[in-house]
Write a protein that holds these residues in place. Structure first.
Motif, PDB file in Angstrom:
ATOM      1  N   ALA A  36       0.828  -1.211   0.000  1.00 50.47           N
ATOM      2  CA  ALA A  36       0.000   0.000   0.000  1.00 50.47           C
ATOM      3  C   ALA A  36       0.860   1.257   0.000  1.00 50.47           C
ATOM      4  CB  ALA A  36      -0.936  -0.003   1.205  1.00 50.47           C
ATOM      5  N   ARG A  37       1.957   1.208   0.753  1.00 49.16           N
ATOM      6  CA  ARG A  37       2.873   2.364   0.792  1.00 49.16           C
ATOM      7  C   ARG A  37       3.547   2.558  -0.568  1.00 49.16           C
ATOM      8  NH1 ARG A  37       4.990   1.163   5.572  1.00 49.16           N
ATOM      9  NH2 ARG A  37       6.972   0.329   4.859  1.00 49.16           N
ATOM     10  N   ALA A  38       3.927   1.453  -1.207  1.00 48.49           N
ATOM     11  CA  ALA A  38       4.541   1.529  -2.537  1.00 48.49           C
ATOM     12  C   ALA A  38       3.549   2.124  -3.540  1.00 48.49           C
ATOM     13  CB  ALA A  38       4.992   0.142  -2.989  1.00 48.49           C
ATOM     14  N   CYS A  39       2.285   1.712  -3.437  1.00 51.70           N
ATOM     15  CA  CYS A  39       1.248   2.247  -4.341  1.00 51.70           C
ATOM     16  C   CYS A  39       1.095   3.758  -4.150  1.00 51.70           C
ATOM     17  CB  CYS A  39      -0.084   1.546  -4.109  1.00 51.70           C
ATOM     18  SG  CYS A  39      -0.112  -0.155  -4.724  1.00 51.70           S
ATOM     19  N   LYS A  40       1.266   4.210  -2.911  1.00 50.84           N
ATOM     20  CA  LYS A  40       1.201   5.650  -2.632  1.00 50.84           C
ATOM     21  C   LYS A  40       2.307   6.385  -3.400  1.00 50.84           C
ATOM     22  CE  LYS A  40       0.498   6.011   1.845  1.00 50.84           C
ATOM     23  NZ  LYS A  40       0.707   6.375   3.259  1.00 50.84           N
ATOM     24  N   SER A  41       3.519   5.787  -3.402  1.00 46.42           N
ATOM     25  CA  SER A  41       4.645   6.390  -4.137  1.00 46.42           C
ATOM     26  C   SER A  41       4.382   6.407  -5.633  1.00 46.42           C
ATOM     27  CB  SER A  41       5.941   5.602  -3.876  1.00 46.42           C
ATOM     28  OG  SER A  41       6.277   5.631  -2.531  1.00 46.42           O
ATOM     29  N   ILE A  42       3.812   5.300  -6.146  1.00 46.62           N
ATOM     30  CA  ILE A  42       3.499   5.236  -7.579  1.00 46.62           C
ATOM     31  C   ILE A  42       2.450   6.290  -7.924  1.00 46.62           C
ATOM     32  CG2 ILE A  42       2.542   3.794  -9.424  1.00 46.62           C
ATOM     33  CD1 ILE A  42       3.704   1.344  -7.827  1.00 46.62           C
ATOM     34  N   ALA A  43       1.460   6.456  -7.044  1.00 44.83           N
ATOM     35  CA  ALA A  43       0.401   7.454  -7.263  1.00 44.83           C
ATOM     36  C   ALA A  43       0.992   8.848  -7.405  1.00 44.83           C
ATOM     37  CB  ALA A  43      -0.601   7.421  -6.117  1.00 44.83           C
ATOM     38  N   ILE A  44       2.011   9.151  -6.609  1.00 44.97           N
ATOM     39  CA  ILE A  44       2.657  10.479  -6.678  1.00 44.97           C
ATOM     40  C   ILE A  44       3.294  10.674  -8.044  1.00 44.97           C
ATOM     41  CG2 ILE A  44       4.564  11.869  -5.752  1.00 44.97           C
ATOM     42  CD1 ILE A  44       3.828  10.555  -2.969  1.00 44.97           C
ATOM     43  N   SER A  45       3.995   9.635  -8.548  1.00 47.31           N
ATOM     44  CA  SER A  45       4.613   9.722  -9.879  1.00 47.31           C
ATOM     45  C   SER A  45       3.561   9.878 -10.967  1.00 47.31           C
ATOM     46  CB  SER A  45       5.451   8.469 -10.168  1.00 47.31           C
ATOM     47  OG  SER A  45       6.592   8.438  -9.359  1.00 47.31           O
ATOM     48  N   VAL A  46       2.476   9.107 -10.847  1.00 46.00           N
ATOM     49  CA  VAL A  46       1.390   9.181 -11.840  1.00 46.00           C
ATOM     50  C   VAL A  46       0.785  10.584 -11.844  1.00 46.00           C
ATOM     51  CG1 VAL A  46      -0.949   8.368 -12.399  1.00 46.00           C
ATOM     52  CG2 VAL A  46       0.817   6.720 -11.766  1.00 46.00           C
ATOM     53  N   ASN A  47       0.548  11.146 -10.649  1.00 44.03           N
ATOM     54  CA  ASN A  47      -0.071  12.476 -10.541  1.00 44.03           C
ATOM     55  C   ASN A  47       0.806  13.581 -11.120  1.00 44.03           C
ATOM     56  OD1 ASN A  47      -1.553  11.640  -7.331  1.00 44.03           O
ATOM     57  ND2 ASN A  47      -2.401  11.453  -9.374  1.00 44.03           N
ATOM     58  N   LYS A  48       2.116  13.412 -11.024  1.00 43.13           N
ATOM     59  CA  LYS A  48       3.018  14.441 -11.573  1.00 43.13           C
ATOM     60  C   LYS A  48       2.975  14.483 -13.090  1.00 43.13           C
ATOM     61  CE  LYS A  48       6.427  14.825  -7.868  1.00 43.13           C
ATOM     62  NZ  LYS A  48       7.753  14.395  -7.401  1.00 43.13           N
ATOM     63  N   GLY A  49       2.769  13.309 -13.695  1.00 44.23           N
ATOM     64  CA  GLY A  49       2.657  13.247 -15.149  1.00 44.23           C
ATOM     65  C   GLY A  49       3.834  13.890 -15.855  1.00 44.23           C
ATOM     66  N   ALA A  50       3.540  14.755 -16.822  1.00 48.17           N
ATOM     67  CA  ALA A  50       4.583  15.378 -17.627  1.00 48.17           C
ATOM     68  C   ALA A  50       5.538  16.208 -16.775  1.00 48.17           C
ATOM     69  CB  ALA A  50       3.947  16.250 -18.710  1.00 48.17           C
ATOM     70  N   LEU A  51       5.058  16.738 -15.648  1.00 52.96           N
ATOM     71  CA  LEU A  51       5.922  17.558 -14.788  1.00 52.96           C
ATOM     72  C   LEU A  51       7.037  16.733 -14.156  1.00 52.96           C
ATOM     73  CD1 LEU A  51       3.193  19.668 -12.942  1.00 52.96           C
ATOM     74  CD2 LEU A  51       4.561  20.331 -14.916  1.00 52.96           C
ATOM     75  N   GLY A  52       6.778  15.438 -13.978  1.00 50.56           N
ATOM     76  CA  GLY A  52       7.782  14.569 -13.363  1.00 50.56           C
ATOM     77  C   GLY A  52       8.626  13.828 -14.380  1.00 50.56           C
ATOM     78  N   GLU A  53       8.453  14.169 -15.667  1.00 49.06           N
ATOM     79  CA  GLU A  53       9.188  13.532 -16.762  1.00 49.06           C
ATOM     80  C   GLU A  53       9.047  12.007 -16.722  1.00 49.06           C
ATOM     81  OE1 GLU A  53      13.203  14.978 -16.798  1.00 49.06           O
ATOM     82  OE2 GLU A  53      12.605  17.016 -17.323  1.00 49.06           O
ATOM     83  N   VAL A  54       7.837  11.534 -16.431  1.00 50.68           N
ATOM     84  CA  VAL A  54       7.610  10.091 -16.341  1.00 50.68           C
ATOM     85  C   VAL A  54       6.749   9.567 -17.488  1.00 50.68           C
ATOM     86  CG1 VAL A  54       7.847  10.023 -13.834  1.00 50.68           C
ATOM     87  CG2 VAL A  54       5.582  10.402 -14.832  1.00 50.68           C
ATOM     88  N   LEU A  55       6.326  10.446 -18.386  1.00 48.64           N
ATOM     89  CA  LEU A  55       5.482  10.001 -19.495  1.00 48.64           C
ATOM     90  C   LEU A  55       6.340   9.513 -20.661  1.00 48.64           C
ATOM     91  CD1 LEU A  55       2.634  12.671 -19.552  1.00 48.64           C
ATOM     92  CD2 LEU A  55       2.814  10.585 -18.200  1.00 48.64           C
ATOM     93  N   GLY A  56       5.687   8.834 -21.609  1.00 42.67           N
ATOM     94  CA  GLY A  56       6.380   8.374 -22.806  1.00 42.67           C
ATOM     95  C   GLY A  56       6.973   6.989 -22.638  1.00 42.67           C
ATOM     96  N   THR A  57       7.575   6.492 -23.738  1.00 41.28           N
ATOM     97  CA  THR A  57       8.146   5.139 -23.725  1.00 41.28           C
ATOM     98  C   THR A  57       9.580   5.177 -23.233  1.00 41.28           C
ATOM     99  OG1 THR A  57       8.926   5.316 -25.989  1.00 41.28           O
ATOM    100  CG2 THR A  57       6.703   4.463 -25.673  1.00 41.28           C
ATOM    101  N   ALA A  58      10.028   3.995 -22.754  1.00 44.88           N
ATOM    102  CA  ALA A  58      11.390   3.893 -22.232  1.00 44.88           C
ATOM    103  C   ALA A  58      12.357   3.387 -23.294  1.00 44.88           C
ATOM    104  CB  ALA A  58      11.404   2.954 -21.029  1.00 44.88           C
ATOM    105  N   GLY A  59      11.826   3.072 -24.486  1.00 41.70           N
ATOM    106  CA  GLY A  59      12.690   2.582 -25.563  1.00 41.70           C
ATOM    107  C   GLY A  59      13.137   1.149 -25.354  1.00 41.70           C
ATOM    108  N   SER A  60      12.347   0.372 -24.584  1.00 40.55           N
ATOM    109  CA  SER A  60      12.691  -1.027 -24.330  1.00 40.55           C
ATOM    110  C   SER A  60      11.410  -1.854 -24.330  1.00 40.55           C
ATOM    111  CB  SER A  60      13.397  -1.170 -22.972  1.00 40.55           C
ATOM    112  OG  SER A  60      12.582  -0.632 -21.937  1.00 40.55           O
ATOM    113  N   GLU A  61      11.587  -3.184 -24.339  1.00 43.16           N
ATOM    114  CA  GLU A  61      10.439  -4.095 -24.282  1.00 43.16           C
ATOM    115  C   GLU A  61      10.517  -4.926 -23.019  1.00 43.16           C
ATOM    116  OE1 GLU A  61      10.300  -6.571 -27.728  1.00 43.16           O
ATOM    117  OE2 GLU A  61       9.637  -4.964 -29.066  1.00 43.16           O
ATOM    118  N   ASN A  62       9.354  -5.341 -22.497  1.00 44.27           N
ATOM    119  CA  ASN A  62       9.369  -6.257 -21.351  1.00 44.27           C
ATOM    120  C   ASN A  62       9.400  -7.695 -21.866  1.00 44.27           C
ATOM    121  OD1 ASN A  62       6.757  -6.904 -22.136  1.00 44.27           O
ATOM    122  ND2 ASN A  62       5.768  -5.861 -20.426  1.00 44.27           N
TER     123      ASN A  62
END
Length: 344
Positions: A36-62
Motif C-alpha cells: 500500500a505504501r509503494a502504491c502511494k509512491s506510484i500514485a505520486i509519480s502518476v499524478n506528476k505526469g509530464a511535470l515529473g518527466e515520467v510520461l512516454g516510452t522507455a525505448g525497451s520491451e518487457n
C-alpha cells in the motif's frame, strides 16, 4: 464492519481482521501495508505526469514483447525496493521481469511470495486515463528449502491476499484477505488510506458489458453468440438493452464492476490461436478473480473457474470472463455447450 462517520485506517482494518478473525498473520499484514505504501509512491509519480518527466516510452520491451513505458519501469522498481528488505517475502515476480526476483541474502527471508503487474493499462498513461497496480500474495510451500519459479505455480485458490490500486480521480486501494472485499481511498492531505467501502458486493444481474468490440471477427462462436444477444437488446432473446464500456485498463474496468456491476471479457481469439488468451493468469486474472468471487461474482476462462487453473509457467496467459454472476454463468454455458458439440 460498517463504514460510518468513524475513519478507519488500513492498518486498523488489518489489525481488526487479525484480532477478530485470525485471518492475517503479522507478516502478511506487514506485506500488505508495504504494498500500500509503494502504491502511494506510484500514485505520486502518476499524478506528476509530464511535470515529473515520467510520461512516454522507455525505448525497451518487457518479457511479453510489449513496449515499456517509463512509468512501467518506475513502478516495478518502487515495488521491489519497498518490499525486498522487510523480512516478509521470499521472492517476487512481475510482468516486467522474465524470471523471479529472490530477496537478496543481505535481507531476512520471509514466508510469502508477491506477484504484481506494476502498472496495468500502460496504453492509458500518456492520455490521463485511470491505470493501476495489481498484486497477488501466495505462501511459499513449506517443504521448499530455497525458492524457485515452481514455488509460484500455485492455483488462485491458494492466494493469501490480493488487490489492486487504481490511480484515477481518487486513488483507491481494493483488497481481499479472503473475508470479503474492502476499498480504501487515499487521503492525499493526510497521506493515509481510509476505509470507504466494506463488504462490497457485485450485483448478480447487469445490463453492462466490457469488451474490445474491434476484435469481434476473431472470436470463437460462443463469444460472438453472447455479444450478438446483448446487441439485439429488448427485441432479442435477452429482452433488455445493454450498455458497453471499454477502458483498456483491466483495473479500471474491474473497479467499475465492483462498484456497480457488469461483466468484463477478454476472450481467446484466432489471431494467436496457440495462446489461451492475452491476460496473465498469475498476476492479473487470479487476483481479480479472487476479488470478484469475494464480492459474490464469478470468474472463468469460458469453461473453468479461473482460480482452479493450475499454472505451468510464470507468465501464462488465459482468457478471462468475470463480473456479475448470472452473466458469467451464461457466457460459460455457451462455451461449454460449444465444446460438447465439438466432441460429439
Amino acid at each position: 464492519m460498517s463504514v460510518g462517520s468513524k475513519r478507519v485506517s488500513l492498518t486498523q482494518y488489518l489489525v481488526e481482521q487479525q484480532r477478530n478473525h485470525g485471518l492475517i498473520p503479522s507478516q502478511l499484514r506487514l506485506l500488505i501495508e508495504v504494498v500500500a505504501r509503494a502504491c502511494k509512491s506510484i500514485a505520486i509519480s502518476v499524478n506528476k505526469g509530464a511535470l515529473g518527466e515520467v510520461l512516454g516510452t522507455a525505448g525497451s520491451e518487457n518479457v511479453q514483447g510489449e513496449i515499456q513505458k517509463k512509468l512501467d519501469i518506475i513502478a516495478n522498481e518502487v515495488l521491489i525496493e519497498a518490499n525486498e528488505w522487510g523480512g516478509h517475502l521470499a521472492a517476487m515476480a512481475s510482468e516486467e521481469m522474465e524470471g523471479i526476483y529472490v530477496v537478496p541474502n543481505r535481507f531476512p527471508q520471509g514466508e510469502y511470495l508477491l506477484m504484481f503487474d506494476p502498472l496495468d493499462g500502460s496504453s492509458n498513461i500518456d492520455v490521463n486515463v485511470s491505470i493501476g497496480t495489481i498484486f497477488s500474495v501466495l505462501k511459499k510451500p513449506e517443504d521448499s528449502k530455497g525458492v524457485s519459479e515452481d514455488d509460484f505455480l500455485q492455483p488462485g485458490t491458494a492466494q493469501a491476499a490480493a488487490g489492486y490500486c487504481v490511480y484515477g480521480p481518487q486513488t483507491t486501494l481494493v483488497l481481499t484477505v479472503g473475508a470479503g472485499v474492502a476499498m480504501f481511498t487515499l487521503d492525499r492531505e493526510q497521506g493515509s488510506w481510509v476505509l470507504t467501502a466494506d463488504e462490497v458486493q457485485v450485483p448478480a444481474d447487469t445490463k453492462e458489458f466490457a469488451i474490445n468490440m474491434s476484435n469481434m471477427r476473431h472470436w470463437a462462436p460462443p463469444m460472438k453468440r453472447y455479444i450478438d444477444e446483448c446487441l439485439a437488446g429488448k427485441t432479442g432473446v435477452r429482452g433488455k438493452d445493454f450498455n458497453m464500456r471499454w477502458i483498456a485498463s483491466m483495473v479500471a474496468d474491474v473497479h467499475r464492476i465492483l462498484t456497480r456491476g457488469g461483466v468484463f471479457m477478454y476472450p481467446w481469439d484466432q489471431r494467436e490461436p496457440e495462446k489461451a488468451g492475452k491476460l496473465r493468469l498469475m498476476y492479473e486474472a487470479n487476483p481479480m478473480a479472487f476479488l470478484i468471487e469475494q464480492a459474490g461474482g464469478a470468474a472463468t476462462n469460458g469453461q473453468t473457474r479461473i482460480m482452479e487453473l493450475l499454472p505451468t509457467k510464470l507468465h501464462e496467459r488465459v482468457a478471462v470472463m468475470l463480473g456479475s454472476k448470472h452473466e458469467v454463468e451464461r457466457i460459460t454455458a455457451y462455451h461449454l455447450e460449444a465444446g460438447a458439440e465439438k466432441t460429439l
